[in-house]
Design an enzyme around this catalytic site. Structure first.
Site, PDB file in Angstrom:
ATOM      1  N   HIS B 128       0.868  -1.178   0.000  1.00 33.94           N
ATOM      2  CA  HIS B 128       0.000   0.000   0.000  1.00 33.94           C
ATOM      3  C   HIS B 128       0.910   1.234   0.000  1.00 33.94           C
ATOM      4  CE1 HIS B 128      -2.711   2.973   1.902  1.00 33.94           C
ATOM      5  NE2 HIS B 128      -3.722   2.181   1.597  1.00 33.94           N
ATOM      6  N   ASP B 201       3.203  -4.922   7.921  1.00 36.61           N
ATOM      7  CA  ASP B 201       1.978  -4.138   7.810  1.00 36.61           C
ATOM      8  C   ASP B 201       0.801  -5.092   7.982  1.00 36.61           C
ATOM      9  OD1 ASP B 201      -0.302  -2.854   6.984  1.00 36.61           O
ATOM     10  OD2 ASP B 201       0.517  -2.102   5.105  1.00 36.61           O
ATOM     11  N   GLN B 204      -4.355  -5.373   6.803  1.00 38.96           N
ATOM     12  CA  GLN B 204      -5.358  -6.270   6.206  1.00 38.96           C
ATOM     13  C   GLN B 204      -5.332  -7.666   6.828  1.00 38.96           C
ATOM     14  OE1 GLN B 204      -7.614  -5.207   4.251  1.00 38.96           O
ATOM     15  NE2 GLN B 204      -6.776  -3.263   3.514  1.00 38.96           N
ATOM     16  N   LYS B 227     -10.262  -0.710  10.413  1.00 40.28           N
ATOM     17  CA  LYS B 227     -10.538  -1.842   9.528  1.00 40.28           C
ATOM     18  C   LYS B 227     -10.929  -3.088  10.322  1.00 40.28           C
ATOM     19  CE  LYS B 227      -7.039  -0.374   6.129  1.00 40.28           C
ATOM     20  NZ  LYS B 227      -7.788   0.294   5.075  1.00 40.28           N
ATOM     21  N   CYS B 367      -4.857   2.606  -3.522  1.00 42.39           N
ATOM     22  CA  CYS B 367      -3.603   3.085  -2.917  1.00 42.39           C
ATOM     23  C   CYS B 367      -2.450   2.129  -3.199  1.00 42.39           C
ATOM     24  CB  CYS B 367      -3.745   3.315  -1.415  1.00 42.39           C
ATOM     25  SG  CYS B 367      -4.866   4.635  -1.034  1.00 42.39           S
TER      26      CYS B 367
END
Lengths: 140, 419
Positions: B128, B201, B204, B227, B367
């Site tokens: 991202h 990261d 997600q 999220k 993104c």
């Protein structure tokens, strides 16, 4: 609602875009993109005696973006650069809602009025126009 | 036995989300934009309300009852979240406004202090922008070089070229476009072998699958609250204690100091050293409640539910020859999202068409512009799932695609490849 956005004229210009490609010689060329969606449009034009003799667009984008590009080329051909700028600015004002949609010389352009009901799609309809505006301004 | 959400549980979960009980353009809302942000259960919404109605106060300062309660709830949230990701101690969990701020914190604090000319930062094609741009900035400031791990044809990561110059591997655990779940544990081991650190990261992944930062051996692990059923502007940086202790503060201000004199300052202990100013108190407390909610349902059950929904979506979508799906086609290897293109219909046109049917999907580059360029496409449409989505909603997605095909018709020149 959807039919207001995707009028037959829009879908027709989308499926059979007019003036797609590159004008030769390209006396005027400008490429711009919409960073939010990645759509890219390049506008090229051949100038004769200060008038737009030929104008073409190329690139990729959604149906609204491509149809609007196609309609725009038909509207700007034959105009002087000053007339073209004026015409573009008038359209930009309509799409911002600053002035009512309409007036003379509208023709196929009228079909883009439906886009106003879809605010997130206005930028799709104006990409080619902003691109042409920058290209002409750079030339003047 | 594999635990799954049964129909009753699913209905109960859906009842917890007030926003799902509405019609959009006259149709029942189907929310398939969870990778952008998830919806919030009433437990989280009520927590925010309760904080502002009953105990709004600044934390770690006041000597009054409200301040004491606000501080207690704020720190309780940190405990909850630390346990949730199996962080060794609450003080290794720093509250941020989200993934982006957490990555920037590491980029500004750790990377600028530790990287020099010629050092390599290894990222992937599927990052991202928030896990790309801060490293570009670090590279410009330090002379470090950005390298990328290649992609295999199926959207999984190729064998990474980790070498002695590699100082940091910054990688997503789950791609927000391809859905690919990356082998971060193996990447961490490979990074550590050459003395490099790894930043994972988890934006997600944490919302959708059980994460154990110690088992992964992540040096830094970052994620966003919004999220994962939590409020916007909530998020976390986890870091190994020794690293965090050695890092200079990111922002200066109140809270992050121990003492300020006429000429200088000394820094506060972890995690406050990195929480300058009045923090996102309500949001962090709300995130703690969101984690409680996820744990009550069970992360394994949520993962199983999403796997089944995703497998079903992959199967149904592939019934149509016009579809092109990006990323692995095996639901085991991917998170609960599917990015696709359909015929020559531009993803924006699809998104508008879906919206008119009450279905929220995302269209664009999500993104991840370098990834789209790498794949040679301008934009994709993306449906992303969460614990409250159903098979019937996937059926509606497919039916709407078929309607869109009829509506837009054949557009041979539609997807032009201009340049």
């Amino acid at each position: 609602m959807l039919e207001e956005l995707y009028q037959e004229i829009i879908l027709d210009h989308y499926r059979r875009p007019r003036n797609r490609g590159k004008a030769v010689p390209a006396d005027l060329a400008y490429k711009d993109s919409n960073p939010l969606c990645g759509d890219e449009i390049e506008v090229t034009a051949t100038l004769v005696d200060g008038k737009i003799k030929d104008i073409k667009f190329d690139g990729h984008g959604c149906s609204i973006c491509l149809a609007s590009s196609s309609i725009m080329t038909g509207k700007l051909v034959g105009k002087t650069l000053a007339e073209a700028l004026n015409y573009i600015e008038n359209f930009q004002k309509m799409m911002r809602g600053d002035i009512p949609f309409g007036g003379k010389e509208m023709g196929d352009l009228k079909a883009l009025e439906g886009v106003l009901k879809f605010p997130v799609r206005v930028k799709c309809a104006t990409l080619a126009w902003h691109t042409a505006h920058r290209g002409i301004t750079a030339k003047l | 036995m594999i635990e799954r959400l049964d129909a009753v549980e699913l209905e109960e979960i859906r009842d917890d989300f007030p926003i799902l009980q509405q019609r959009v353009h006259g149709k029942p809302l189907i929310y398939f934009d969870n990778a952008a942000t998830s919806q919030k259960p009433r437990q989280v919404i009520e927590t925010l309300n309760d904080y502002y109605r009953r105990y709004n106060a600044n934390v770690h300062r006041g000597i009054h009852a409200l301040a004491e309660r606000a501080t207690r709830e704020y720190e309780l949230a940190r405990h909850t979240i630390a346990k949730f990701i199996n962080a060794p101690a609450p003080e290794t969990v720093v509250f941020t406004r989200g993934t982006t701020e957490a990555i920037n914190l590491v980029a500004y604090s750790w990377a600028r202090a530790n990287l020099k000319q010629g050092d390599e930062i290894l990222i992937t094609w599927m990052e991202h922008h928030s896990n790309i741009v801060p490293w570009y900035q670090v590279a410009a400031a330090t002379g470090a070089v950005i390298k990328r791990i290649d992609l295999n044809a199926d959207g999984t990561l190729a064998i990474p070229a980790i070498n002695p110059r590699t100082k940091l591997v910054a990688v997503t655990q789950c791609s927000n476009v391809l859905g690919t779940i990356n082998p971060v544990k193996e990447l961490a081991a490979a990074a550590h072998k050459v003395g490099a650190l790894i930043l994972v990261d988890g934006a997600q992944s944490v919302p959708h699958l059980a994460v154990d930062v110690q088992a992964l051996d992540a040096d830094f692990f970052v994620f966003s609250g919004h999220k994962m059923l939590g409020p916007t502007a909530s998020g976390v940086l986890y870091g190994k204690r020794a690293l965090l202790e050695g890092m200079p503060p990111f922002m200066g201000g109140g809270e992050m100091i121990r003492e300020v004199s006429a000429t200088g300052f000394t820094t506060n202990d972890l995690p406050y050293k990195f929480e300058a100013g009045t923090p996102n108190i309500a949001e962090s407390i709300g995130l703690g409640i969101a984690v409680d909610y996820l744990q009550k349902v069970g992360l394994d059950k949520i993962r199983q539910h999403e796997k089944e929904i995703t497998a079903y979506a992959l199967e149904r979508l592939q019934e149509m020859i016009e579809i092109k799906i990006y990323g692995p086609l095996d639901a085991e290897k991917r998170g609960g999202l599917v990015a696709f293109t359909f015929s020559d219909i531009h993803p924006h046109d699809l998104a508008t068409f879906f919206d008119q049917e009450g279905i929220a999907i995302r269209a664009g580059h999500h993104c991840a512009m370098p990834l789209h360029k790498h794949l040679g496409i301008g934009a994709t449409a993306r449906a992303s799932f969460y614990l409250y989505n159903t098979r019937a909603e996937v059926d509606a997605l497919v039916a709407t695609l078929q309607k869109a095909k009829k509506f837009f018709g054949a557009c041979p020149t539609g997807r032009a490849l201009g340049f």
